[in-house]
Scaffold this motif. Structure first.
Motif, PDB file in Angstrom:
ATOM      1  N   TRP A   1       0.812  -1.216   0.000  1.00  0.00           N
ATOM      2  CA  TRP A   1       0.000   0.000   0.000  1.00  0.00           C
ATOM      3  C   TRP A   1       0.850   1.274   0.000  1.00  0.00           C
ATOM      4  O   TRP A   1       0.319   2.373  -0.190  1.00  0.00           O
ATOM      5  CB  TRP A   1      -0.956   0.017   1.182  1.00  0.00           C
ATOM      6  CG  TRP A   1      -0.355  -0.474   2.469  1.00  0.00           C
ATOM      7  CD1 TRP A   1       0.355   0.248   3.374  1.00  0.00           C
ATOM      8  CD2 TRP A   1      -0.399  -1.814   2.967  1.00  0.00           C
ATOM      9  NE1 TRP A   1       0.756  -0.540   4.411  1.00  0.00           N
ATOM     10  CE2 TRP A   1       0.304  -1.830   4.194  1.00  0.00           C
ATOM     11  CE3 TRP A   1      -0.972  -3.004   2.499  1.00  0.00           C
ATOM     12  CZ2 TRP A   1       0.451  -2.988   4.958  1.00  0.00           C
ATOM     13  CZ3 TRP A   1      -0.828  -4.152   3.256  1.00  0.00           C
ATOM     14  CH2 TRP A   1      -0.120  -4.147   4.468  1.00  0.00           C
TER      15      TRP A   1
ATOM     16  N   THR B   1       4.880   3.244  -4.827  1.00  0.00           N
ATOM     17  CA  THR B   1       4.576   4.310  -5.786  1.00  0.00           C
ATOM     18  C   THR B   1       5.015   3.879  -7.183  1.00  0.00           C
ATOM     19  O   THR B   1       5.741   2.895  -7.357  1.00  0.00           O
ATOM     20  CB  THR B   1       5.315   5.605  -5.426  1.00  0.00           C
ATOM     21  OG1 THR B   1       6.736   5.381  -5.559  1.00  0.00           O
ATOM     22  CG2 THR B   1       5.002   6.033  -3.995  1.00  0.00           C
TER      23      THR B   1
ATOM     24  N   ILE C   1      -6.520  -2.975  -5.043  1.00  0.00           N
ATOM     25  CA  ILE C   1      -7.485  -1.868  -5.032  1.00  0.00           C
ATOM     26  C   ILE C   1      -8.896  -2.410  -4.846  1.00  0.00           C
ATOM     27  O   ILE C   1      -9.696  -1.866  -4.072  1.00  0.00           O
ATOM     28  CB  ILE C   1      -7.370  -1.060  -6.341  1.00  0.00           C
ATOM     29  CG1 ILE C   1      -6.050  -0.284  -6.363  1.00  0.00           C
ATOM     30  CG2 ILE C   1      -8.555  -0.103  -6.495  1.00  0.00           C
ATOM     31  CD1 ILE C   1      -5.733   0.382  -7.685  1.00  0.00           C
TER      32      ILE C   1
ATOM     33  N   GLU D   1      -5.240   2.456  -2.261  1.00  0.00           N
ATOM     34  CA  GLU D   1      -6.147   3.490  -2.752  1.00  0.00           C
ATOM     35  C   GLU D   1      -5.760   3.976  -4.144  1.00  0.00           C
ATOM     36  O   GLU D   1      -6.613   4.141  -5.016  1.00  0.00           O
ATOM     37  CB  GLU D   1      -6.169   4.671  -1.779  1.00  0.00           C
ATOM     38  CG  GLU D   1      -6.778   4.325  -0.419  1.00  0.00           C
ATOM     39  CD  GLU D   1      -6.842   5.525   0.495  1.00  0.00           C
ATOM     40  OE1 GLU D   1      -6.413   6.625   0.056  1.00  0.00           O
ATOM     41  OE2 GLU D   1      -7.308   5.376   1.637  1.00  0.00           O
ATOM     42  N   GLN D   2      -4.472   4.206  -4.369  1.00  0.00           N
ATOM     43  CA  GLN D   2      -4.021   4.714  -5.660  1.00  0.00           C
ATOM     44  C   GLN D   2      -3.182   3.664  -6.378  1.00  0.00           C
ATOM     45  O   GLN D   2      -2.349   2.983  -5.767  1.00  0.00           O
ATOM     46  CB  GLN D   2      -3.217   5.996  -5.479  1.00  0.00           C
ATOM     47  CG  GLN D   2      -4.059   7.158  -4.934  1.00  0.00           C
ATOM     48  CD  GLN D   2      -3.292   8.468  -4.941  1.00  0.00           C
ATOM     49  OE1 GLN D   2      -2.066   8.470  -4.978  1.00  0.00           O
ATOM     50  NE2 GLN D   2      -4.022   9.583  -4.889  1.00  0.00           N
ATOM     51  N   ASP D   3      -3.402   3.550  -7.675  1.00  0.00           N
ATOM     52  CA  ASP D   3      -2.724   2.538  -8.478  1.00  0.00           C
ATOM     53  C   ASP D   3      -1.351   3.040  -8.925  1.00  0.00           C
ATOM     54  O   ASP D   3      -1.264   3.978  -9.735  1.00  0.00           O
ATOM     55  CB  ASP D   3      -3.577   2.207  -9.705  1.00  0.00           C
ATOM     56  CG  ASP D   3      -2.999   1.059 -10.518  1.00  0.00           C
ATOM     57  OD1 ASP D   3      -1.950   0.518 -10.126  1.00  0.00           O
ATOM     58  OD2 ASP D   3      -3.613   0.705 -11.545  1.00  0.00           O
TER      59      ASP D   3
ATOM     60  N   ALA E   1      -0.674   3.177 -12.818  1.00  0.00           N
ATOM     61  CA  ALA E   1      -1.553   3.975 -13.679  1.00  0.00           C
ATOM     62  C   ALA E   1      -0.812   4.658 -14.828  1.00  0.00           C
ATOM     63  O   ALA E   1      -1.329   4.735 -15.945  1.00  0.00           O
ATOM     64  CB  ALA E   1      -2.296   5.017 -12.845  1.00  0.00           C
TER      65      ALA E   1
END
Length: 252
Positions: free
Chosen positions: A29, A32, A65, A71-73, A76
């Motif tokens: 989690w 980045t 997710i 929360e953020q992929d 992306a």
């Protein structure tokens, strides 16, 4: 691991996911996009492997997710490189013969070779092969394999394969290795007999090419034995196995 098992993922898929997450480091989690890029850039790999790693990582973080753990992929903004069109690269018969007759010092790797050359197993399938994989089918003994996508298939078991696996009847996982460890151990054994620059998956190419020849060019038979999702994949082996152009040119 327990969560992934509960999701119905194969042992091979779980191993791949754990390997990549451990390689990136930290908690999933907290990962980045920069962490992923740094991990990929730190490794020496082919373009195809690079693309495969990105595909697996996309799947991992999509699941995380969905489960509410991330929360953020981080994937992306990471683009998947286009893999070049690749054709099968079966091993030369002379090299295959050496690998099938490795000395007892490399007995395990000799068994790996037989499973690749006579059953078409991938490194991940060898790594997670259970001791109860053999069973009696309609036409004889078959080898049950859990392959890509966690799909289970029964393939005809060659006598050489049966001879190996009967030694391990009752074992949970016969070798319980990482797929990369299977490949590296096999490459190390190959170097001991002067074979360089090969990868374990080429045994699968040899298996399919030889099947195409002995079946008189039956794409359906080869596709079934190799567990190809599409005959289009099998047609690549037809091109490699067809020596008619060479015979034609030599006759000029």
């Amino acid at each position: 691991m327990d969560q992934m098992s509960g999701e119905g993922l194969s042992t091979e898929t779980i191993r791949q996911r754990v390997y990549l997450l451990r390689g990136i480091g930290g908690e999933p989690w907290d990962v980045t996009g920069e962490d992923v890029v740094a991990f990929l850039n730190a490794k020496t790999m082919s373009q195809a492997t690079h693309a495969a790693y990105i595909t697996i990582l996309r799947s991992i973080f999509a699941d995380l997710i969905r489960l509410g753990w991330v929360e953020q992929d981080p994937m992306a903004r990471i683009k998947t490189p286009r893999s070049p069109r690749r054709f099968p690269r079966p091993l030369p018969d002379s090299e295959l013969e050496l690998l099938l007759n490795l000395p007892d010092e490399f007995r395990r790797e000799r068994e790996f070779t037989i499973l690749g050359a006579y059953a078409g197993l991938r490194a991940g399938e060898v790594a997670s092969l259970p001791g109860n994989a053999l069973r009696m089918g309609t036409h004889g003994i078959v080898l049950q394999v859990v392959g890509k996508g966690n799909l289970v298939a029964d393939i005809p078991a060659h006598p050489k394969v049966v001879e190996i696996l009967e030694q391990y009847t009752g074992a949970d996982l016969i070798w319980d290795m990482w797929p990369t460890s299977v490949n590296r151990a096999w490459q190390r054994a190959g170097r001991s007999v002067g074979i360089e620059g090969r990868v374990f998956h080429q045994l699968r190419h040899s298996y399919a090419t030889r099947l195409y020849k002995v079946t008189g060019g039956s794409l359906l038979a080869v596709a079934s034995a190799c567990r190809h999702a599409s005959v289009a994949t099998t047609q690549k082996y037809a091109a490699v196995a067809d020596d008619a152009p060479f015979l034609a040119v030599s006759g000029l």
